[in-house]
Design a protein around this motif. Structure first.
Motif, mmCIF file in Angstrom:
data_model
loop_
_atom_site.group_PDB
_atom_site.id
_atom_site.type_symbol
_atom_site.label_atom_id
_atom_site.label_comp_id
_atom_site.label_asym_id
_atom_site.label_seq_id
_atom_site.Cartn_x
_atom_site.Cartn_y
_atom_site.Cartn_z
ATOM 1 N N SER A 117 -19.555 -1.676 60.938
ATOM 2 C CA SER A 117 -19.745 -2.363 59.660
ATOM 3 C C SER A 117 -20.254 -1.411 58.597
ATOM 4 C CB SER A 117 -20.721 -3.529 59.833
ATOM 5 O OG SER A 117 -20.251 -4.449 60.789
ATOM 6 N N LEU A 121 -18.120 -0.121 55.338
ATOM 7 C CA LEU A 121 -18.708 -0.377 54.021
ATOM 8 C C LEU A 121 -18.779 0.903 53.198
ATOM 9 C CD1 LEU A 121 -19.971 -2.525 52.215
ATOM 10 C CD2 LEU A 121 -22.200 -1.950 53.215
ATOM 11 N N ARG A 129 -11.463 0.714 47.873
ATOM 12 C CA ARG A 129 -11.994 -0.561 47.387
ATOM 13 C C ARG A 129 -11.201 -1.751 47.922
ATOM 14 N NH1 ARG A 129 -15.362 0.643 42.959
ATOM 15 N NH2 ARG A 129 -16.366 2.601 43.595
ATOM 16 N N ILE A 132 -12.821 -4.063 50.522
ATOM 17 C CA ILE A 132 -13.884 -5.032 50.232
ATOM 18 C C ILE A 132 -13.429 -6.463 50.496
ATOM 19 C CG2 ILE A 132 -15.378 -5.969 48.424
ATOM 20 C CD1 ILE A 132 -15.578 -3.148 47.285
ATOM 21 N N PRO A 133 -12.280 -6.928 49.920
ATOM 22 C CA PRO A 133 -11.851 -8.300 50.255
ATOM 23 C C PRO A 133 -11.492 -8.466 51.728
ATOM 24 C CG PRO A 133 -10.159 -7.149 48.976
ATOM 25 C CD PRO A 133 -11.390 -6.307 48.921
ATOM 26 N N ILE A 135 -13.041 -6.985 54.226
ATOM 27 C CA ILE A 135 -14.333 -7.145 54.905
ATOM 28 C C ILE A 135 -14.850 -8.568 54.746
ATOM 29 C CG2 ILE A 135 -16.749 -6.417 54.910
ATOM 30 C CD1 ILE A 135 -15.786 -3.641 53.998
ATOM 31 N N VAL A 136 -14.790 -9.079 53.512
ATOM 32 C CA VAL A 136 -15.277 -10.442 53.246
ATOM 33 C C VAL A 136 -14.461 -11.464 54.037
ATOM 34 C CG1 VAL A 136 -15.579 -12.212 51.478
ATOM 35 C CG2 VAL A 136 -16.149 -9.823 50.961
ATOM 36 N N GLY A 137 -13.122 -11.306 54.022
ATOM 37 C CA GLY A 137 -12.265 -12.232 54.757
ATOM 38 C C GLY A 137 -12.505 -12.185 56.257
ATOM 39 N N ALA A 139 -15.258 -11.273 57.776
ATOM 40 C CA ALA A 139 -16.571 -11.859 58.066
ATOM 41 C C ALA A 139 -16.513 -13.379 58.064
ATOM 42 C CB ALA A 139 -17.589 -11.365 57.035
ATOM 43 N N LEU A 140 -15.784 -13.959 57.095
ATOM 44 C CA LEU A 140 -15.660 -15.412 57.036
ATOM 45 C C LEU A 140 -14.900 -15.959 58.242
ATOM 46 C CD1 LEU A 140 -14.900 -15.940 53.233
ATOM 47 C CD2 LEU A 140 -17.021 -16.495 54.451
#
Length: 208
Positions: A117, A121, A129, A132-133, A135-137, A139-140
């Motif tokens: 992680s 990051l 860059r 970033i989305p 990583i967010v996706g 994680a969700l």
């Protein structure tokens, strides 16, 4: 002598890159490493499913396997976003890395999770860059689809309170909290040892 031999293994990290002269050689080496790790991961996933074991530990200790997969993922992930690798090979690489990542999740090894992680990051902030989305996706999806004991392990990953351990119904979560408490004691003891022997240490085999 045995300890000195282990220390000398660190030199391998520097000797292997020095053996390559061209970027294409490094690329071929990394691709071969990724696909071999992916094949090993597939075998591990199948063995994990058929044996119903709690952790994926095919061919080696689960923590060793988790660490190797974490390193391979961080080394090869930038190649997915670099243009010098042609599209078909990039898609194959992405698929292979997905298998390695899934096998890493099945370990499950907190240290490798945290290291991966953090590494991803850093890559996202410094250069890629587009991560970033992703990583967010990811994680969700993990929070929504992962088994409950995985989510609880993430929630209590750094917990050290006795209250959290007593409230946890799952013995695996209690083991996580106990492990965190033990690590704090080891760090505290190690710091005290350094203060007592700051120059030469206590010597190999002198810790009890």
């Amino acid at each position: 002598l045995g300890s000195a031999k282990r220390v000398m293994l660190i030199a391998v990290v520097y000797i292997i890159p020095a053996a390559f002269r061209r970027r294409s050689e490094i690329t071929r080496f990394l691709l071969a490493l990724v696909f071999l790790t992916a094949l090993q991961s597939v075998a591990g996933i199948l063995q994990h499913v058929l044996s119903h074991e709690e952790r994926l530990g095919f061919f080696q200790h689960y923590m060793t396997g988790g660490g190797i997969r974490m390193i391979v993922l961080l080394m090869a992930l930038p190649m997915v976003f670099e243009q010098h690798l042609r599209s078909p090979r990039r898609w194959l690489l992405a698929a292979a890395l997905s298998l390695v990542f899934f096998a890493l999740l099945l370990t499950p090894t907190r240290s490798s999770w945290v290291a991966l992680s953090g590494g991803v990051l850093v890559l996202a902030v410094l250069r890629y860059r587009v991560l970033i989305p992703i990583i967010v996706g990811a994680a969700l999806l993990f929070l929504l689809l992962s088994p409950q004991h995985y989510r609880e392990k993430i929630t209590n990953m750094f917990s050290t309170s006795q209250e959290a351990m007593e409230q946890a119904e799952d013995g695996r979560i209690q083991a996580v909290v106990q492990s965190n408490q033990s690590r704090l004691r080891m760090w505290s003891t190690g710091w005290d040892m350094f203060l007592d022997y700051p120059v030469v240490g206590v010597g190999d085999g002198e810790m009890h």
